[in-house]
Design a protein around this motif. Structure first.
Motif, short mmCIF file in Angstrom:
data_model
loop_
_atom_site.label_atom_id
_atom_site.label_comp_id
_atom_site.label_asym_id
_atom_site.label_seq_id
_atom_site.Cartn_x
_atom_site.Cartn_y
_atom_site.Cartn_z
N GLU A 180 0.21 4.12 -1.02
CA GLU A 180 -0.60 5.49 -0.84
C GLU A 180 -0.35 5.41 0.84
N SER A 227 0.84 -1.32 -0.07
CA SER A 227 0.10 0.19 0.02
C SER A 227 0.75 1.24 0.17
N ASP A 260 2.74 6.72 1.94
CA ASP A 260 2.83 8.00 1.88
C ASP A 260 2.31 9.02 2.77
N ARG A 261 0.90 8.38 3.02
CA ARG A 261 0.36 9.33 3.86
C ARG A 261 0.80 9.15 5.46
#
Length: 380
Positions: A343, A341, A346-347
């Motif tokens: 994303e 994941s 990055d979050r």
């Protein structure tokens, strides 16, 4: 202001405490202060040295079984007499404690940086585990007694210092300007490692308490779970035991030992990583974790063992993931989760960015603590 930092160990030793002392001292010297380091003389290191504007004084001492139990055999009285403030680092360092007490007897204000309070109970050394907690408790109380102001680096020690009756000031560690400002370049990190697959980064000493073996075992577990990932390890120390372990587990082709890396290389190494891993196995070695701050400075998440200050700094599911120490399977599961994941990774990395302070910011916090110490000393 004449500032004297005290700790039993200093550069060229490259642990987190030594690096933090040197970075703060160099910023203070650059701002026009006269800055001194009082530390232990070891082997061929010079007794007197000026490095990056900082005066280093190495004195004769005796190590009793364990580095923290280093006894100063001499105290640089002429330096203490001139000092406006003595900044002692780590109450567990008998060297720091003795020099701080000598400064206190001379009427010099002392700012004492308390760290890893109540951290010896899980130490892997049975003798330290048996005798350490009693020593640590007494040392902490002596440090608080001599201090004009107590300082801590994290919420972990903040709670414990307050429980001991101190009113501590939070002064954490910083991150180099290179890590904070250099443009991100993940491709440069991938080229540095030579790995063709997504990788996880480790930055720090190759020391048994840092859990590098746990990371190698976790890599093997993650690949058995189907994740095509690798690990890049940067830092001083002997990689041979970990290379043998990687070969035995069949993952030697997916591990890179980079040794010492420059600040620029470190930044890009972290840029290209899925996450930074801090797999330490003891509270004692994670009084703060500059490496975690460096990861957040580059916008990457941190997967860390739930030990020491990491339990307070890494917010599980927010700026990283926490796993039980000495648990390769749990660490592997966290690695697989973030590799699958990007994303989410990055979050989490973005959420950690406020945790990364510059050394200039830390300088201001330290100087404010010094002013408080001077005021407290004047009021006694």
């Amino acid at each position: 202001m004449i500032i004297v930092h005290v700790h039993h160990s200093y550069l060229p030793n490259s642990g987190g405490v030594e690096i933090a002392i040197s970075k703060l001292a160099e910023v203070q010297a650059a701002r026009g202060h006269e800055v001194h380091i009082v530390t232990t003389k070891r082997d061929s290191t010079p007794s007197e040295q000026v490095a990056n504007g900082v005066h280093v004084h190495r004195v004769r001492s005796l190590e009793l079984l364990y580095p923290d139990l280093t006894v100063p055999l001499e105290v640089p009285a002429s330096i203490l007499r001139r000092a406006d403030i003595v900044h002692a680092h780590s109450q567990n360092s008998y060297f720091s404690l003795r020099v701080a007490e000598e400064a206190g007897r001379r009427g010099v204000p002392v700012a004492f940086h308390l760290m890893a309070l109540d951290a010896l109970g899980d130490h892997p050394n049975p003798l330290v585990r048996l005798l350490g907690p009693a020593y640590a408790s007494r040392a902490a109380r002596r440090a608080i007694e001599v201090a004009s102001v107590a300082m801590v680096k994290s919420g972990w020690d903040l709670e414990r210092a307050r429980a001991l009756g101190a009113d501590p000031v939070l002064v954490p560690d910083g991150v180099s300007d290179v890590l904070l400002s250099l443009p991100r370049d993940p491709e440069a990190g991938r080229e540095l490692t030579g790995l063709s697959e997504p990788y996880f980064a480790y930055v720090g000493r190759l020391h048994r308490l840092k859990g590098v073996d746990v990371l190698v075992r976790a890599l093997a577990e993650a690949r058995r779970m189907g994740a095509e990932v690798g690990v890049a390890i940067a830092g001083p120390g002997d990689p041979a035991p970990y290379l043998r372990l990687a070969e035995r587990l069949g993952v030697a082709g997916h591990v890179r030992f980079l040794g010492y890396v420059s600040e620029e290389q470190k930044a890009h190494l972290i840029d290209g990583a899925v996450a930074l891993v801090v797999p330490s196995v003891s509270n004692y070695v994670e009084a703060y974790s500059i490496a975690a701050s460096e990861a957040w400075a580059r916008g990457r998440p941190v997967i860390a063992s739930a030990v020491g200050a990491l339990r307070y700094r890494v917010r599980d599911g927010v700026n990283g993931l926490l796993v039980p120490p000495r648990d390769p399977r749990a660490l592997a599961s966290a690695m697989v989760r973030l590799a699958a994941s990007p994303e989410e990774a990055d979050r989490m990395g973005g959420a950690g960015r406020p945790e990364a302070l510059s050394w200039s910011q830390v300088y201001e916090m330290a100087m404010e603590a010094y002013r408080r110490a001077l005021g407290e000393a004047a009021g006694r």
